[in-house]
Design a protein around this motif. Sequence first.
Motif, PDB file in Angstrom:
ATOM      1  N   ARG A   1       6.829 -60.489  59.670  1.00  0.00           N
ATOM      2  CA  ARG A   1       6.802 -61.898  60.109  1.00  0.00           C
ATOM      3  C   ARG A   1       6.232 -62.785  59.019  1.00  0.00           C
ATOM      4  N   LEU A   2       5.149 -62.341  58.401  1.00  0.00           N
ATOM      5  CA  LEU A   2       4.518 -63.154  57.349  1.00  0.00           C
ATOM      6  C   LEU A   2       5.484 -63.323  56.172  1.00  0.00           C
ATOM      7  N   ALA A   3       6.177 -62.246  55.790  1.00  0.00           N
ATOM      8  CA  ALA A   3       7.146 -62.344  54.681  1.00  0.00           C
ATOM      9  C   ALA A   3       8.227 -63.371  55.019  1.00  0.00           C
ATOM     10  N   GLN A   4       8.655 -63.372  56.272  1.00  0.00           N
ATOM     11  CA  GLN A   4       9.691 -64.324  56.710  1.00  0.00           C
ATOM     12  C   GLN A   4       9.163 -65.762  56.641  1.00  0.00           C
ATOM     13  N   THR A   5       7.910 -65.949  57.093  1.00  0.00           N
ATOM     14  CA  THR A   5       7.311 -67.291  57.063  1.00  0.00           C
ATOM     15  C   THR A   5       7.185 -67.773  55.625  1.00  0.00           C
ATOM     16  N   ILE A   6       6.710 -66.869  54.746  1.00  0.00           N
ATOM     17  CA  ILE A   6       6.547 -67.244  53.331  1.00  0.00           C
ATOM     18  C   ILE A   6       7.906 -67.644  52.745  1.00  0.00           C
TER      19      ILE A   6
ATOM     20  N   SER B   1      10.413 -68.859  54.237  1.00  0.00           N
ATOM     21  CA  SER B   1      10.861 -70.146  54.810  1.00  0.00           C
ATOM     22  C   SER B   1      10.167 -71.341  54.165  1.00  0.00           C
ATOM     23  N   ARG B   2       9.073 -71.073  53.431  1.00  0.00           N
ATOM     24  CA  ARG B   2       8.326 -72.168  52.790  1.00  0.00           C
ATOM     25  C   ARG B   2       8.846 -72.499  51.392  1.00  0.00           C
ATOM     26  N   LYS B   3       9.863 -71.737  50.909  1.00  0.00           N
ATOM     27  CA  LYS B   3      10.411 -72.029  49.579  1.00  0.00           C
ATOM     28  C   LYS B   3      11.092 -73.397  49.591  1.00  0.00           C
TER      29      LYS B   3
ATOM     30  N   THR C   1       2.655 -80.264  54.217  1.00  0.00           N
ATOM     31  CA  THR C   1       2.233 -79.661  55.493  1.00  0.00           C
ATOM     32  C   THR C   1       2.017 -78.153  55.401  1.00  0.00           C
ATOM     33  N   SER C   2       2.371 -77.546  54.265  1.00  0.00           N
ATOM     34  CA  SER C   2       2.304 -76.083  54.158  1.00  0.00           C
ATOM     35  C   SER C   2       1.577 -75.654  52.886  1.00  0.00           C
ATOM     36  N   TYR C   3       0.574 -74.788  53.072  1.00  0.00           N
ATOM     37  CA  TYR C   3      -0.170 -74.241  51.930  1.00  0.00           C
ATOM     38  C   TYR C   3       0.763 -73.431  51.035  1.00  0.00           C
ATOM     39  N   VAL C   4       1.635 -72.615  51.642  1.00  0.00           N
ATOM     40  CA  VAL C   4       2.534 -71.760  50.851  1.00  0.00           C
ATOM     41  C   VAL C   4       3.522 -72.623  50.074  1.00  0.00           C
ATOM     42  N   ALA C   5       4.083 -73.646  50.734  1.00  0.00           N
ATOM     43  CA  ALA C   5       5.027 -74.549  50.052  1.00  0.00           C
ATOM     44  C   ALA C   5       4.320 -75.241  48.880  1.00  0.00           C
TER      45      ALA C   5
ATOM     46  N   LYS D   1      -3.104 -67.600  39.377  1.00  0.00           N
ATOM     47  CA  LYS D   1      -4.525 -67.987  39.355  1.00  0.00           C
ATOM     48  C   LYS D   1      -5.196 -67.596  40.680  1.00  0.00           C
ATOM     49  N   LYS D   2      -4.489 -67.843  41.785  1.00  0.00           N
ATOM     50  CA  LYS D   2      -5.065 -67.474  43.089  1.00  0.00           C
ATOM     51  C   LYS D   2      -5.253 -65.962  43.174  1.00  0.00           C
ATOM     52  N   ILE D   3      -4.288 -65.198  42.646  1.00  0.00           N
ATOM     53  CA  ILE D   3      -4.420 -63.728  42.707  1.00  0.00           C
ATOM     54  C   ILE D   3      -5.644 -63.287  41.912  1.00  0.00           C
ATOM     55  N   GLY D   4      -5.831 -63.891  40.740  1.00  0.00           N
ATOM     56  CA  GLY D   4      -7.004 -63.567  39.932  1.00  0.00           C
ATOM     57  C   GLY D   4      -8.290 -63.888  40.689  1.00  0.00           C
ATOM     58  N   GLU D   5      -8.319 -65.061  41.313  1.00  0.00           N
ATOM     59  CA  GLU D   5      -9.519 -65.463  42.081  1.00  0.00           C
ATOM     60  C   GLU D   5      -9.780 -64.504  43.232  1.00  0.00           C
ATOM     61  N   GLU D   6      -8.711 -64.192  43.976  1.00  0.00           N
ATOM     62  CA  GLU D   6      -8.888 -63.335  45.165  1.00  0.00           C
ATOM     63  C   GLU D   6      -9.266 -61.910  44.757  1.00  0.00           C
ATOM     64  N   ALA D   7      -8.749 -61.448  43.621  1.00  0.00           N
ATOM     65  CA  ALA D   7      -9.117 -60.103  43.146  1.00  0.00           C
ATOM     66  C   ALA D   7     -10.601 -60.083  42.786  1.00  0.00           C
TER      67      ALA D   7
ATOM     68  N   ALA E   1      -7.565 -59.391  52.766  1.00  0.00           N
ATOM     69  CA  ALA E   1      -6.483 -60.121  53.453  1.00  0.00           C
ATOM     70  C   ALA E   1      -5.994 -61.273  52.573  1.00  0.00           C
ATOM     71  N   ASP E   2      -6.916 -62.008  51.960  1.00  0.00           N
ATOM     72  CA  ASP E   2      -6.526 -63.096  51.041  1.00  0.00           C
ATOM     73  C   ASP E   2      -5.704 -62.555  49.872  1.00  0.00           C
ATOM     74  N   LEU E   3      -6.154 -61.405  49.348  1.00  0.00           N
ATOM     75  CA  LEU E   3      -5.464 -60.809  48.199  1.00  0.00           C
ATOM     76  C   LEU E   3      -4.052 -60.346  48.579  1.00  0.00           C
ATOM     77  N   TRP E   4      -3.941 -59.684  49.718  1.00  0.00           N
ATOM     78  CA  TRP E   4      -2.618 -59.236  50.174  1.00  0.00           C
ATOM     79  C   TRP E   4      -1.711 -60.438  50.399  1.00  0.00           C
ATOM     80  N   PHE E   5      -2.267 -61.463  51.066  1.00  0.00           N
ATOM     81  CA  PHE E   5      -1.464 -62.654  51.367  1.00  0.00           C
ATOM     82  C   PHE E   5      -0.930 -63.289  50.081  1.00  0.00           C
ATOM     83  N   HIS E   6      -1.815 -63.514  49.114  1.00  0.00           N
ATOM     84  CA  HIS E   6      -1.357 -64.152  47.879  1.00  0.00           C
ATOM     85  C   HIS E   6      -0.415 -63.237  47.083  1.00  0.00           C
ATOM     86  N   SER E   7      -0.609 -61.922  47.195  1.00  0.00           N
ATOM     87  CA  SER E   7       0.325 -60.987  46.548  1.00  0.00           C
ATOM     88  C   SER E   7       1.708 -61.099  47.191  1.00  0.00           C
TER      89      SER E   7
END
Length: 113
Positions: free
Chosen positions: A7-12, A14-16, A25-29, A41-47, A71-77
């Motif tokens: 579901r998360l992959a689908q949502t991500i 859809s934000r392209k 309105t969307s953090y991912v977008a 940069k976010k991946i580096g920060e979350e790691a 969870a943050d790291l997986w999400f940004h990955s």
Amino acid sequence: MSTTLARLAQTIESRKPEHGGDPATSYVAKLFSKGDDAILKKIGEEATETVMAAKDARVSGDASGLLYEVADLWFHSMVLLAKFDLTPQQVLDELARREGLSGLAEKAARKDA
Ligand SMILES: N=c1c2ncn([C@@H]3O[C@H](COP(=O)(O)OP(=O)(O)OP(=O)(O)O)[C@@H](O)[C@H]3O)c2ncn1[C@@H]1O[C@H](COP(=O)(O)O)[C@@H](O)[C@H]1O
């Protein structure tokens, strides 16, 4: 694949921008609109935050903060994978391919090659 990941992959996806993702309105977008470097940069920060949370957990004996950071790291990955049109299923397939193959044996085989 777990339904949460799917579901998360689908949502991500859809934000392209090509699917109408709105950076207002969307953090991912917003991340997609900033480009690859912002995601990296976010991946580096979350790691780094994951490492710090693990160190904190070692001291305090409370590992709950580590869950949030991973969870943050997986999400940004997952955002990064989507950026390159890759899917979490492909990562799971790669892990499945490795199943049962010792990391030590794999490394030794690489050295022989
Ligand atoms: N799982 C997440 C998720 N995990 C973390 N984050 C965001 O990732 C950011 C993490 O950055 P930090 O912890 O560094 O906090 P920050 O300082 O506010 O972040 P920056 O401003 O530096 O980017 C925060 O803004 C979190 O809200 C997430 N944002 C979205 N999702 C999922 O993605 C879906 C789509 O989100 P939108 O695109 O915003 O609709 C949501 O429904 C959720 O399922």
